[in-house]
Motif scaffolding. Structure first.
Motif, mmCIF file in Angstrom:
data_model
loop_
_atom_site.group_PDB
_atom_site.id
_atom_site.type_symbol
_atom_site.label_atom_id
_atom_site.label_comp_id
_atom_site.label_asym_id
_atom_site.label_seq_id
_atom_site.Cartn_x
_atom_site.Cartn_y
_atom_site.Cartn_z
ATOM 1 N N LEU A 148 95.548 19.204 -21.181
ATOM 2 C CA LEU A 148 94.889 19.729 -19.945
ATOM 3 C C LEU A 148 94.030 20.853 -20.140
ATOM 4 N N PHE A 149 94.224 21.838 -20.870
ATOM 5 C CA PHE A 149 93.316 22.911 -21.222
ATOM 6 C C PHE A 149 91.916 22.356 -21.835
ATOM 7 N N VAL A 150 92.197 21.639 -22.930
ATOM 8 C CA VAL A 150 91.007 21.117 -23.683
ATOM 9 C C VAL A 150 90.063 20.199 -22.663
ATOM 10 N N GLU A 151 90.794 19.348 -21.819
ATOM 11 C CA GLU A 151 89.886 18.614 -20.779
ATOM 12 C C GLU A 151 89.444 19.557 -19.811
ATOM 13 N N ALA A 152 90.125 20.669 -19.301
ATOM 14 C CA ALA A 152 89.552 21.575 -18.428
ATOM 15 C C ALA A 152 88.542 22.665 -18.647
ATOM 16 N N MET A 153 88.380 22.867 -20.138
ATOM 17 C CA MET A 153 87.644 23.933 -20.766
ATOM 18 C C MET A 153 86.418 24.203 -20.188
ATOM 19 N N PRO A 154 85.550 23.146 -20.035
ATOM 20 C CA PRO A 154 84.273 23.352 -19.271
ATOM 21 C C PRO A 154 84.414 23.973 -17.965
ATOM 22 N N GLY A 155 85.216 23.513 -17.232
ATOM 23 C CA GLY A 155 85.356 23.993 -15.765
ATOM 24 C C GLY A 155 86.003 25.330 -16.036
ATOM 25 N N LEU A 156 86.805 25.775 -16.950
ATOM 26 C CA LEU A 156 87.417 27.135 -16.832
ATOM 27 C C LEU A 156 86.082 28.098 -17.329
ATOM 28 N N ILE A 157 85.324 27.376 -18.196
ATOM 29 C CA ILE A 157 84.494 28.565 -18.598
ATOM 30 C C ILE A 157 83.315 28.700 -17.476
ATOM 31 N N TRP B 226 75.712 27.713 -21.691
ATOM 32 C CA TRP B 226 75.626 27.253 -22.645
ATOM 33 C C TRP B 226 76.998 27.053 -23.470
ATOM 34 N N PHE B 227 78.005 27.991 -23.176
ATOM 35 C CA PHE B 227 79.287 27.491 -23.743
ATOM 36 C C PHE B 227 79.897 26.418 -22.952
ATOM 37 N N ALA B 228 79.861 26.180 -21.542
ATOM 38 C CA ALA B 228 80.128 25.041 -20.829
ATOM 39 C C ALA B 228 79.569 23.683 -21.383
ATOM 40 N N LYS B 229 78.386 23.800 -21.742
ATOM 41 C CA LYS B 229 77.654 22.494 -22.226
ATOM 42 C C LYS B 229 78.163 22.125 -23.722
ATOM 43 N N LEU B 230 78.398 23.192 -24.317
ATOM 44 C CA LEU B 230 78.933 23.106 -25.748
ATOM 45 C C LEU B 230 80.195 22.264 -25.915
ATOM 46 N N PHE B 231 81.252 22.777 -24.924
ATOM 47 C CA PHE B 231 82.555 22.267 -24.804
ATOM 48 C C PHE B 231 82.473 20.729 -24.138
ATOM 49 N N THR B 232 81.441 20.687 -23.114
ATOM 50 C CA THR B 232 81.553 19.283 -22.665
ATOM 51 C C THR B 232 80.974 18.141 -23.670
ATOM 52 N N ARG B 233 80.230 18.566 -24.525
ATOM 53 C CA ARG B 233 79.771 18.018 -25.761
ATOM 54 C C ARG B 233 80.728 17.186 -26.582
ATOM 55 N N ARG B 234 81.863 18.172 -26.769
ATOM 56 C CA ARG B 234 82.722 17.773 -27.523
ATOM 57 C C ARG B 234 83.761 16.987 -27.063
ATOM 58 N N ILE C 58 69.959 41.931 -11.877
ATOM 59 C CA ILE C 58 69.529 40.849 -12.117
ATOM 60 C C ILE C 58 69.655 40.322 -13.579
ATOM 61 N N VAL C 59 68.708 40.802 -14.246
ATOM 62 C CA VAL C 59 68.959 40.594 -15.764
ATOM 63 C C VAL C 59 70.163 40.331 -16.412
ATOM 64 N N ILE C 60 71.177 41.184 -15.851
ATOM 65 C CA ILE C 60 72.495 40.971 -16.587
ATOM 66 C C ILE C 60 73.262 39.646 -16.080
ATOM 67 N N VAL C 61 72.951 39.520 -14.683
ATOM 68 C CA VAL C 61 73.550 38.134 -14.100
ATOM 69 C C VAL C 61 72.984 37.083 -14.735
ATOM 70 N N GLN C 62 71.759 36.983 -14.992
ATOM 71 C CA GLN C 62 71.016 36.106 -15.780
ATOM 72 C C GLN C 62 71.586 35.534 -16.882
ATOM 73 N N GLY C 63 71.586 36.800 -17.698
ATOM 74 C CA GLY C 63 72.218 36.593 -19.054
ATOM 75 C C GLY C 63 73.553 36.068 -19.083
ATOM 76 N N ALA C 64 74.546 36.447 -18.063
ATOM 77 C CA ALA C 64 76.014 36.012 -18.121
ATOM 78 C C ALA C 64 75.894 34.708 -17.838
ATOM 79 N N GLN C 65 74.969 34.285 -16.720
ATOM 80 C CA GLN C 65 74.922 32.712 -16.325
ATOM 81 C C GLN C 65 74.364 31.753 -17.612
ATOM 82 N N PHE C 66 73.484 32.440 -18.212
ATOM 83 C CA PHE C 66 72.796 31.650 -19.360
ATOM 84 C C PHE C 66 73.903 31.229 -20.475
ATOM 85 N N ILE C 67 74.667 32.300 -20.854
ATOM 86 C CA ILE C 67 75.623 32.386 -21.998
ATOM 87 C C ILE C 67 76.683 31.464 -21.340
ATOM 88 N N GLY C 68 77.382 31.574 -19.949
ATOM 89 C CA GLY C 68 78.306 30.757 -19.821
ATOM 90 C C GLY C 68 77.994 29.313 -19.717
#
Length: 220
Positions: free
Chosen positions: A141-150, A212-220, A200-210
């Motif tokens: 459950l947690f592994v499959e849902a990880m991109p959504g959780l991120i 990136w991590f979501a795509k990383l776990f999706t590829r796995r 704006i810069v902080i929000v954009q940075g948080a969105q970019f990092i989030g």
């Protein structure tokens, strides 16, 4: 101009620290309690696990009531509880209490949605093998849902940054308080524009990092 730059140099870092403190405390509470509530909402609604309409309805109503109250009103409404927990109703730690309540309810619904997106066929296959519930939760459950959780975590952090700015209205401190005190009351428009750009810069940075991590776990 010198006044504007002095304010930015001397107080902006302090305001950033207060905002970071509020967001971190509220997000930590969300990751613990919001994740747990979201998991219970999912498990009690799913026919594969522990369907319980009564418990699901009660928890759902509580979450929805908190989410339906505008955050500015929630700040004032929780002042007595804030004083009990934080010992004060002013400051970033005190503002973290209503922030935590709002973010827990918000994050819980996003967590529930992330779990609901997991393919039921995968879960049914895991259950058919006779695996224990704890193993299914951790390994499936947690592994499959990880991109959504991120993605849910990213959205919650961004929302908290916006909420923390509103906390400045009641003396919560942070970047929002800096913008209000100097940009609005003292007509230092340079400070207001600087804080808006910084947010704006902080929000954009948080969105970019989030993302990136979501795509990383999706590829796995």
């Amino acid at each position: 101009m010198n006044t504007t730059w002095d304010i930015l140099r001397l107080e902006l870092m302090e305001a950033l620290g207060e905002t970071a403190l509020m967001v971190c405390i509220a997000m930590a509470a969300s990751l613990v309690f919001g994740l747990l509530i979201g998991l219970v909402l999912y498990l009690t609604a799913s026919r594969l696990f522990f369907p319980n309409r009564v418990l699901n309805a009660i928890m759902g109503v509580i979450v929805n009531v908190i989410r339906s109250v505008p955050f500015v009103i929630l700040l004032v409404l929780l002042i007595p509880l804030t004083k009990m927990i934080a010992g004060s109703s002013i400051g970033p730690v005190a503002a973290s209490v209503p922030l935590a309540f709002a973010s827990i309810a918000f994050f819980a619904r996003l967590v529930e949605a992330a779990f609901s997106e997991v393919d039921k066929g995968v879960l049914e296959a895991a259950i058919a093998t006779g695996a224990k519930l704890s193993l299914i939760l951790r390994k499936v459950l947690f592994v499959e849902a990880m991109p959504g959780l991120i993605r849910a975590t990213t959205v919650t952090i961004i929302s908290l940054i916006g909420y923390s700015a509103m906390a400045g209205l009641v003396g919560g401190g942070g970047v929002g308080d800096l913008a209000i005190q100097y940009g609005y009351y003292r007509y230092e428009t340079g400070v207001m524009f600087a804080t808006v750009i910084l947010l704006i810069v902080i929000v954009q940075g948080a969105q970019f990092i989030g993302d990136w991590f979501a795509k990383l776990f999706t590829r796995r």
